[in-house]
Design an enzyme around this catalytic site. Structure first.
Site, PDB file in Angstrom:
ATOM      1  N   LYS A  38      -7.501   7.123 -19.095  1.00  0.00           N
ATOM      2  CA  LYS A  38      -7.871   7.485 -20.528  1.00  0.00           C
ATOM      3  C   LYS A  38      -6.849   7.451 -21.331  1.00  0.00           C
ATOM      4  CE  LYS A  38     -12.118   8.142 -18.771  1.00  0.00           C
ATOM      5  NZ  LYS A  38     -12.026   8.306 -17.430  1.00  0.00           N
ATOM      6  N   ASP A  86      -7.065  18.999 -13.778  1.00  0.00           N
ATOM      7  CA  ASP A  86      -7.103  17.724 -14.369  1.00  0.00           C
ATOM      8  C   ASP A  86      -6.885  18.041 -15.775  1.00  0.00           C
ATOM      9  OD1 ASP A  86      -8.543  15.763 -15.537  1.00  0.00           O
ATOM     10  OD2 ASP A  86     -10.284  15.705 -14.251  1.00  0.00           O
ATOM     11  N   TYR A 120     -16.109  16.678 -15.202  1.00  0.00           N
ATOM     12  CA  TYR A 120     -16.705  15.460 -15.483  1.00  0.00           C
ATOM     13  C   TYR A 120     -17.712  15.185 -14.194  1.00  0.00           C
ATOM     14  CZ  TYR A 120     -16.745  10.434 -14.490  1.00  0.00           C
ATOM     15  OH  TYR A 120     -17.018   9.166 -14.228  1.00  0.00           O
ATOM     16  N   ARG A 160       0.801  -1.287   0.054  1.00  0.00           N
ATOM     17  CA  ARG A 160      -0.081  -0.023   0.029  1.00  0.00           C
ATOM     18  C   ARG A 160       0.867   1.266  -0.068  1.00  0.00           C
ATOM     19  NH1 ARG A 160      -1.446   1.676   4.707  1.00  0.00           N
ATOM     20  NH2 ARG A 160      -2.374  -0.328   5.284  1.00  0.00           N
TER      21      ARG A 160
HETATM   22  O1  P1T Z   1     -13.018   7.159 -14.008  1.00  0.00           O
HETATM   23  P1  P1T Z   1     -11.906   7.533 -13.294  1.00  0.00           P
HETATM   24  O2  P1T Z   1     -10.519   7.131 -13.707  1.00  0.00           O
HETATM   25  O3  P1T Z   1     -12.198   7.572 -11.725  1.00  0.00           O
HETATM   26  O4  P1T Z   1     -11.735   9.358 -13.546  1.00  0.00           O
HETATM   27  C1  P1T Z   1     -12.522  10.171 -13.278  1.00  0.00           C
HETATM   28  C2  P1T Z   1     -12.278  11.319 -14.121  1.00  0.00           C
HETATM   29  C3  P1T Z   1     -11.721  12.529 -13.839  1.00  0.00           C
HETATM   30  N1  P1T Z   1     -11.574  13.490 -14.718  1.00  0.00           N
HETATM   31  C4  P1T Z   1     -12.035  13.460 -16.138  1.00  0.00           C
HETATM   32  C5  P1T Z   1     -11.767  14.738 -17.080  1.00  0.00           C
HETATM   33  C6  P1T Z   1     -12.476  12.428 -16.507  1.00  0.00           C
HETATM   34  O5  P1T Z   1     -13.238  12.241 -17.666  1.00  0.00           O
HETATM   35  C7  P1T Z   1     -13.023  11.273 -15.554  1.00  0.00           C
HETATM   36  C8  P1T Z   1     -13.685  10.205 -16.076  1.00  0.00           C
HETATM   37  N2  P1T Z   1     -14.520  10.320 -17.175  1.00  0.00           N
HETATM   38  C9  P1T Z   1     -15.153   9.284 -17.718  1.00  0.00           C
HETATM   39  C10 P1T Z   1     -15.510   8.195 -17.290  1.00  0.00           C
HETATM   40  C11 P1T Z   1     -16.022  10.020 -18.978  1.00  0.00           C
HETATM   41  O6  P1T Z   1     -16.446   8.969 -19.631  1.00  0.00           O
HETATM   42  O7  P1T Z   1     -16.076  10.880 -19.056  1.00  0.00           O
END
Ligand code: P1T
Length: 380
Positions: free
Chosen positions: A195, A170, A98, A46
């Site tokens: 992503k 972000d 998001y 961890r």
């Molecule tokens: O899904 P996760 O890895 O927890 O990330 C969240 C997140 C944070 N910031 C942005 C700009 C994002 O697009 C996302 C996740 N977005 C999607 C799952 C989507 O389809 O837009």
């Protein structure tokens, strides 16, 4: 090192055991000690894991930071940033962002008496008018999800510095291939590594990168204390993904331009949101701040009909109707019913997330096939 070299070599060295070029997947929770505290730098996974550390070093390198941290998801990374704050503190956030980030802020952290102001940051004045002595963090998402608004990171950073407020960006949609928020004055850069960094739609992961040692120490403490870390297998996959980030991004941008140009000229399309179009209201900031304009775009259809928009996304064959973005394959989404369904209709419509809005993550397939697919889906 230049960026295209950093994606492959940044922060990496051959593994000490046998010189393996890629770090082994250290699938272990714990590490043998010869005497209590007698270990080789690793006690418990961890806290530290060699595969995760290799990835964290890569994160730091590609974002021009000094310290990288990997988490079990993008939201876990955001969660760690908000945990820097205390009850009573205030945050100024992008208003188009998001849906899951909005949900974390409003449904989880507001309960702990952290106050969030959601403002349109394309107009910098909106930020200054919310600042008071309790403001501790400015949260910027640029380009925004799903409206592709562009926020001037340098201008926001000047305000943040003037008032001694942390700035977190972000960088999921842009990636460091297109923009480097730390170079523009941000304190923290965050990614949903799920992503573009991972790039192959096979991992859920989050990342943070900072320059400052004290800030890094606070975040490492939260990472270990809260424990939302990723495993070594996922760390390996994202490290592999990053090695082709620059070539993938180059093609995403080329295809983004071709798809945006096609949609803009289609009679059934009302509006196209892609920061590389000269008609985009923030085009000039995008052109200054970003190296190119990326593969994410949104558009609306004429008549703004919910059912019609659903039919268009259902007819797509090369684009897959799915949540998420940033993989090699093209995806399409309907934000109002999918990624942004957690934002009340009245709120989402204020930022442009109307019923007919369709979001595309333009992949790296042949652009002709992507355009033909969109044409048949629009024309039914
Ligand atoms: O899904 P996760 O890895 O927890 O990330 C969240 C997140 C944070 N910031 C942005 C700009 C994002 O697009 C996302 C996740 N977005 C999607 C799952 C989507 O389809 O837009």
């Amino acid at each position: 090192m230049k960026f295209n070299t950093k994606t492959i070599h940044g922060g990496q060295s051959p593994d000490k055991a046998f010189g393996s070029v890629m770090p082994p997947i250290y699938q272990t929770s714990t590490y043998a000690q010869t005497t209590p505290g007698g270990h080789k730098g690793y006690e418990y996974s961890r806290t530290h894991n060699p595969t995760r550390n290799a990835l964290e070093n890569s994160f730091a390198s590609i974002e021009n930071g000094n310290y990288g941290l990997a988490f079990g998801s993008g939201l876990a990374a955001i969660d760690a940033v908000i945990k820097l704050l205390s009850p009573g503190d205030e945050v100024i956030s992008t208003n188009d962002l998001y849906g899951g980030t909005y949900r974390l802020f409003t449904k989880v952290f507001e309960k702990f008496n952290i106050k969030f102001h959601f403002v349109g940051m394309e107009n910098i004045k909106h930020i200054e008018s919310c600042i008071n002595s309790k403001t501790k963090l400015i949260w910027v998402e640029t380009p925004t999800n799903p409206m592709l608004n562009i926020i001037d990171i340098k201008a926001v950073s000047n305000i943040a510095k003037k008032h001694n407020i942390l700035l977190s960006v972000d960088n999921t949609f842009a990636t460091p291939y297109l923009q480097k928020p730390l170079d523009l004055g941000a304190d923290i850069v965050m990614h949903s590594a799920t992503k573009y960094l991972g790039g192959h739609s096979d991992v859920v992961m989050g990342a943070l990168v900072v320059k400052d040692k004290d800030l890094a120490d606070q975040l490492y403490f939260i990472q270990n204390a809260s424990g939302a870390v990723c495993g070594p297998q996922d760390s390996f996959l994202v490290l592999r993904g990053i090695k082709t980030l620059h070539v993938r991004m180059q093609r995403h941008c080329e295809n983004g331009l071709l798809v945006a140009t096609f949609l803009e000229s289609h009679p059934m399309v009302e509006k196209v949101y892609w920061p590389g179009l000269k008609t985009h209201p923030n085009y000039s900031i995008a052109a200054t701040q970003m190296k190119d304009f990326g593969g994410m775009l949104s558009f609306t259809t004429k008549g703004n009909n919910f059912i019609e928009a659903i039919k268009v996304v259902e007819r797509l064959k090369v684009f897959t109707l799915a949540e998420s973005l940033g993989g090699v394959e093209s995806l399409a989404g309907h934000p109002a019913s999918m990624t942004h369904a957690s934002i009340p209709k009245q709120e989402r419509e204020k930022t442009g997330v109307v019923d007919s809005l369709i979001r595309l993550s333009v992949g790296i397939e042949d652009a002709d096939d992507l355009i033909a697919d969109l044409k048949q889906a629009l024309e039914g």
